[in-house]
Scaffold this active site. Structure first.
Site, mmCIF file in Angstrom:
data_model
loop_
_atom_site.group_PDB
_atom_site.id
_atom_site.type_symbol
_atom_site.label_atom_id
_atom_site.label_comp_id
_atom_site.label_asym_id
_atom_site.label_seq_id
_atom_site.Cartn_x
_atom_site.Cartn_y
_atom_site.Cartn_z
ATOM 1 C CG ASP A 185 7.624 -16.573 -25.642
ATOM 2 O OD1 ASP A 185 7.437 -17.792 -25.418
ATOM 3 O OD2 ASP A 185 7.765 -16.115 -26.784
ATOM 4 C CE LYS A 222 7.099 -19.138 -35.501
ATOM 5 N NZ LYS A 222 8.380 -19.457 -35.035
ATOM 6 C CG ASP A 240 2.474 -15.776 -28.209
ATOM 7 O OD1 ASP A 240 1.380 -16.021 -28.739
ATOM 8 O OD2 ASP A 240 3.268 -14.936 -28.659
HETATM 9 N N1 GDD Z 1 18.164 -19.311 -23.876
HETATM 10 C C1 GDD Z 1 17.681 -19.096 -25.093
HETATM 11 N N2 GDD Z 1 18.551 -18.988 -26.136
HETATM 12 N N3 GDD Z 1 16.345 -18.997 -25.277
HETATM 13 C C2 GDD Z 1 15.882 -18.760 -26.522
HETATM 14 C C3 GDD Z 1 16.742 -18.630 -27.642
HETATM 15 C C4 GDD Z 1 18.146 -18.747 -27.416
HETATM 16 O O1 GDD Z 1 18.973 -18.649 -28.320
HETATM 17 N N4 GDD Z 1 15.972 -18.402 -28.739
HETATM 18 C C5 GDD Z 1 14.695 -18.395 -28.323
HETATM 19 N N5 GDD Z 1 14.635 -18.590 -26.973
HETATM 20 C C6 GDD Z 1 13.427 -18.644 -26.143
HETATM 21 C C7 GDD Z 1 12.542 -17.425 -26.312
HETATM 22 O O2 GDD Z 1 12.864 -16.454 -25.323
HETATM 23 C C8 GDD Z 1 11.162 -18.010 -26.074
HETATM 24 O O3 GDD Z 1 10.863 -18.054 -24.696
HETATM 25 C C9 GDD Z 1 11.279 -19.434 -26.590
HETATM 26 O O4 GDD Z 1 12.681 -19.744 -26.594
HETATM 27 C C10 GDD Z 1 10.707 -19.622 -28.008
HETATM 28 O O5 GDD Z 1 11.344 -18.722 -28.894
HETATM 29 P P1 GDD Z 1 10.519 -17.669 -29.752
HETATM 30 O O6 GDD Z 1 11.489 -16.894 -30.535
HETATM 31 O O7 GDD Z 1 9.577 -16.922 -28.886
HETATM 32 O O8 GDD Z 1 9.769 -18.642 -30.736
HETATM 33 P P2 GDD Z 1 8.350 -18.467 -31.433
HETATM 34 O O9 GDD Z 1 7.406 -17.798 -30.508
HETATM 35 O O10 GDD Z 1 8.548 -17.860 -32.760
HETATM 36 O O11 GDD Z 1 7.899 -19.992 -31.655
HETATM 37 C C11 GDD Z 1 7.970 -20.943 -30.622
HETATM 38 O O12 GDD Z 1 6.869 -20.803 -29.729
HETATM 39 C C12 GDD Z 1 5.568 -21.098 -30.309
HETATM 40 C C13 GDD Z 1 4.557 -20.933 -29.196
HETATM 41 O O13 GDD Z 1 4.519 -19.622 -28.755
HETATM 42 C C14 GDD Z 1 7.985 -22.347 -31.240
HETATM 43 O O14 GDD Z 1 8.270 -23.260 -30.206
HETATM 44 C C15 GDD Z 1 6.665 -22.682 -31.920
HETATM 45 O O15 GDD Z 1 6.663 -24.012 -32.386
HETATM 46 C C16 GDD Z 1 5.527 -22.507 -30.894
HETATM 47 O O16 GDD Z 1 4.263 -22.752 -31.506
HETATM 48 MG MG MG Z 2 7.504 -16.775 -28.746
#
Ligand code: GDD
Ligand code: MG
Length: 362
Positions: free
Chosen positions: A107, A158, A218
């Site tokens: 994303d 977070k 993002d």
């Molecule tokens: N296949 C799969 N299965 N993908 C997943 C799953 C799952 O169960 N859960 C999450 N993802 C994918 C999401 O679609 C996204 O592309 C990515 O893994 C990260 O998940 P998010 O849910 O978007 O996490 P976030 O945005 O709260 O935090 C993450 O991204 C940040 C940067 O944007 C973390 O990696 C943070 O440390 C980071 O700073």
């Molecule tokens: Mg994200």
């Protein structure tokens, strides 16, 4: 080299846009988001990509197919129940050939130099290299502390405001050795950020940072999704350029009336009609098959496909998804409107509204 793209999240915060459209298929300047990610990997010589999907897989498969038209080959792993970031990559292990690989959050739109990151990873003989990016507010992200040699010393997912010690966050791109996957249980919900990185650090594994200040966004929320479209039109990333210096691009079979006033930057898709004295202000994206009626005003907005904006309507700072009808002389400001919505004529939609799919308002 192989890559795994994590495309499993539910995109809850992107609602209502993500109700019918997975995050990775959101049109960014009229092209599905994931296409930019795949093309960028391809440019960095990553030729095999595993798409780790846990939700709304079919539209992604239909669009990407075997990946050949992007110069890559694609394997899909589809989770029955979401496995989390690490669980999803573990699930793809058999396709990674035991070689150093790239894992990315699906994303994120970024110009990050993956080739340079891989080179650093090899030079440092790292187990994991994590891209870092500075942000104003790390509370939504994973905060990452490093020492003066660029080695990561701490992760804090977070953080609360009091816990912030740096503005550098995990940018969601990793270079990894496959033995990292040995510490992840199969078919189990497991998180890199919380359950893999901190224990490996404790064990003293070499985990390095690749700090960057390149374009990074993002698409977690409609506001950020909108900002990404704006930024691309304003030339903030090297992944979108207007071909001419007019900063206006118009697709096949589209007609803009000669009296329409388009200052740009604007991208108009195929088969669109822009009526007499229609006015575009600021960054405007119009998806294919959409019609902007006579005298309508569209300002700083992203319109998806097959949307009809009738004459005299005013659209400002809004996102309007596929197949919507905005009645004549209606006013839409700071709104997010999902698919198949009708706003009747002469209706003043409350500023900041979010409209769920298949509704008629007015
Ligand atoms: N296949 C799969 N299965 N993908 C997943 C799953 C799952 O169960 N859960 C999450 N993802 C994918 C999401 O679609 C996204 O592309 C990515 O893994 C990260 O998940 P998010 O849910 O978007 O996490 P976030 O945005 O709260 O935090 C993450 O991204 C940040 C940067 O944007 C973390 O990696 C943070 O440390 C980071 O700073
Ligand atoms: Mg994200």
């Amino acid at each position: 080299m192989n890559a795994v793209i994590l495309v499993g999240g539910l995109g809850t915060r992107l609602r209502p846009l993500s109700i019918n459209t997975p995050k990775s298929m959101m049109p960014v300047v009229n092209i599905p988001f994931i296409e930019y990610v795949i093309r960028r990997l391809s440019r960095h010589n990553i030729k095999h990509i595993v798409m780790a999907i846990s939700h709304l897989a079919q539209p992604i498969k239909n669009y990407i197919g075997d990946g050949r038209r992007f110069g890559v080959s694609i394997t899909y792993t589809v989770e029955d129940t979401a496995l989390g970031t690490a669980g999803a990559v573990k699930n793809a292990e058999q396709y990674l050939d035991g070689e150093t690989f790239v894992a990315l959050n699906g994303d994120i739109f970024t110009d990050l130099d993956i080739s340079a990151m891989v080179a650093l990873h090899k030079r440092r003989k790292a187990k994991i290299t994590i891209a870092l990016i500075p942000v104003e507010d790390p509370t939504f992200y994973g905060l990452v502390e490093t020492d003066d040699k660029g080695r990561i010393t701490r992760f804090l997912e977070k953080p609360s405001r009091e816990q912030i010690t740096t503005n550098m966050i995990n940018a969601g791109t990793y270079i990894m050795e496959t033995d990292v996957l040995n510490s992840i249980p199969a078919q189990t919900m497991f998180s890199f950020e919380k359950e893999v990185f901190p224990p490996l650090l404790q064990k003293g594994e070499p985990i390095y940072a690749f700090p960057s200040s390149c374009y990074w966004m993002d698409i977690g929320t409609p506001q950020k999704y909108h900002q990404l479209n704006r930024d691309l039109l304003n030339g903030e990333s090297n992944q979108f350029n207007f071909t001419a210096n007019t900063r206006i691009s118009s697709g096949k079979n589209s007609n803009t009336h000669r009296t329409a006033e388009i200052t740009g930057p604007a991208v108009i898709g195929d088969n669109c009609t822009i009526g007499q004295k229609a006015v575009f202000n600021g960054a405007v994206v119009i998806g294919s098959g959409s019609t902007i009626g006579d005298g309508a005003i569209v300002e700083d907005s992203v319109i998806w496909q097959n949307v009809e904006i009738e004459k005299g309507a005013i659209i400002k700072r809004s996102i309007i998804a596929d197949n919507c009808l905005i009645g004549s002389k209606s006013t839409i400001v700071d709104a997010v409107i999902s698919d198949n919505v009708t706003i009747t004529a002469d209706y003043n939609l409350k500023a900041g509204s979010k409209i769920w799919p298949d509704k008629t308002i007015g």
